[in-house]
Write a protein that holds these residues in place. Structure first.
Motif, mmCIF file in Angstrom:
data_model
loop_
_atom_site.group_PDB
_atom_site.id
_atom_site.type_symbol
_atom_site.label_atom_id
_atom_site.label_comp_id
_atom_site.label_asym_id
_atom_site.label_seq_id
_atom_site.Cartn_x
_atom_site.Cartn_y
_atom_site.Cartn_z
ATOM 1 N N TRP A 152 0.822 -1.208 0.000
ATOM 2 C CA TRP A 152 0.000 0.000 0.000
ATOM 3 C C TRP A 152 0.856 1.257 0.000
ATOM 4 O O TRP A 152 0.526 2.250 -0.663
ATOM 5 C CB TRP A 152 -0.923 0.009 1.226
ATOM 6 C CG TRP A 152 -1.670 1.298 1.371
ATOM 7 C CD1 TRP A 152 -2.867 1.621 0.804
ATOM 8 C CD2 TRP A 152 -1.251 2.466 2.097
ATOM 9 N NE1 TRP A 152 -3.221 2.917 1.132
ATOM 10 C CE2 TRP A 152 -2.247 3.451 1.923
ATOM 11 C CE3 TRP A 152 -0.123 2.771 2.876
ATOM 12 C CZ2 TRP A 152 -2.154 4.718 2.503
ATOM 13 C CZ3 TRP A 152 -0.030 4.037 3.447
ATOM 14 C CH2 TRP A 152 -1.041 4.991 3.263
ATOM 15 N N LEU A 177 -6.836 -0.550 -0.168
ATOM 16 C CA LEU A 177 -6.201 -1.856 -0.350
ATOM 17 C C LEU A 177 -6.589 -2.446 -1.696
ATOM 18 O O LEU A 177 -5.757 -2.993 -2.430
ATOM 19 C CB LEU A 177 -6.611 -2.829 0.756
ATOM 20 C CG LEU A 177 -5.960 -2.735 2.124
ATOM 21 C CD1 LEU A 177 -6.345 -3.941 2.951
ATOM 22 C CD2 LEU A 177 -4.459 -2.609 2.032
ATOM 23 N N ALA A 180 -4.837 -0.724 -4.521
ATOM 24 C CA ALA A 180 -3.414 -1.036 -4.627
ATOM 25 C C ALA A 180 -3.163 -2.351 -5.358
ATOM 26 O O ALA A 180 -2.105 -2.528 -5.972
ATOM 27 C CB ALA A 180 -2.786 -1.089 -3.234
#
Length: 326
Positions: A152, A177, A180
């Motif tokens: 991240w 999250l 990413a």
């Protein structure tokens, strides 16, 4: 090959708590009345064998263990390693050493005796702290399996240009999250599978090691009188449903706690839900800098993890003794 965990009837997050007389969100009784492994039950021999076969290709290995004396300045409010080297005289050229340290002073797995449902004072499976006294942490099989690594911090700073101070209560939302993952070439819908371990880089140890002397002095003074703040995931129903419904075995990161600290979303407090509710180990202060470089260079963000917590009856936490295999 079909993942054997998929064949087991598994309750959805919406069906929790399983023990209706217990606290919110618990999965007590899913693996029997005497269970001590929690979500590590997902790590069957078949799951681990498949993870090793798919992920160990080059034999390259990376330690995920931070130095046992890493938190020297600023100091955390836990005892660092004290080493007493003993000369074995009259033997020549021989030594022993004795170690004394807090099991959470550096890289660690939080065990199920670490954190209870605070209101009910109950730990995993409704046990009291004393009932864990004869139980070695995670028994003798250790923690081994496929890891999905989400960098991240690289996504936040390189892709999004965010200003991140990891020494504050910076809350990382679940949505980031998921953003990413495509940055790393992974599909959020298909990457995770039952028995996986989720590992997140928040950049905490990168900033800890890179801070200047003035910042070190400032934080060192602050930590003498107050518990450190730190970056971590923002607890939410969405995050918890994701962890449970994907049947993850464990979670870990490079911050002082996997969730943002102090926790402000007490209804979804991860330490309660994961440790006391599900028996899901939480890894903290894993050293991920060399790992992040290797993953970026190779484009590989999944690997095989071998971790052997110390066999300490009644242990609260343990150094992970963790290696990533590629």
């Amino acid at each position: 090959m079909e993942n054997p965990v998929l064949s087991k009837k598994f309750p959805k997050f919406s069906e929790l708590p399983l023990d209706k007389n217990g606290p919110h969100g618990n999965s007590w009784g899913l693996w029997g009345p005497e269970d001590q492994l929690g979500t590590l039950n997902h790590l069957t021999d078949e799951v681990v064998s498949l993870a090793a076969a798919e992920n160990i290709k080059t034999g390259h290995r990376i330690s995920l263990n931070w130095s046992m004396t890493g938190a020297s300045k600023p100091r955390f409010p836990r005892k660092l390693l004290e080493q007493n080297v003993i000369n074995k005289a009259p033997l020549k050229h021989a030594h022993d050493d004795e170690w004394s340290f807090n099991s959470q002073c550096s890289s660690q797995w939080d065990g199920f005796r670490h954190y209870a449902y605070q209101k009910e004072s109950l730990y995993y499976m409704g046990r009291t702290a004393e009932e864990f006294a004869a139980s070695p942490m995670y028994l003798k099989k250790g923690i081994a399996g496929r890891v999905v690594f989400i960098d991240w911090y690289a996504w936040a700073t390189e892709q999004k240009g965010l200003e991140v101070d990891t020494m504050t209560s910076y809350a990382v939302p679940f949505s980031e999250l998921m953003e990413a993952l495509p940055f790393q070439g992974l599909d959020p819908e298909s990457t995770l599978r039952p028995g996986d371990i989720l590992l997140v880089r928040f950049g905490y140890l990168a900033q800890y090691e890179g801070m200047d002397d003035a910042r070190r002095e400032e934080l060192d003074r602050r930590y003498q009188t107050s518990k450190p703040d730190n970056i971590g995931l923002q607890p939410s129903r969405e995050l918890l449903a994701f962890l449970w419904d994907n049947r993850l075995a464990a979670v870990a990161g490079d911050s002082r706690s996997f969730e943002v600290w102090p926790c402000t979303e007490m209804d979804w407090h991860l330490h309660e839900w994961l440790l006391a509710g599900w028996g899901m180990p939480i890894g903290e202060l894993f050293y991920l800098e060399e790992l992040a470089r290797h993953c970026a260079e190779t484009g590989r963000y999944t690997f095989f993890l071998s971790s052997s917590p110390m066999n300490v009856p009644g242990g609260v936490a343990s150094p992970p003794n963790a290696l990533a295999f590629f």
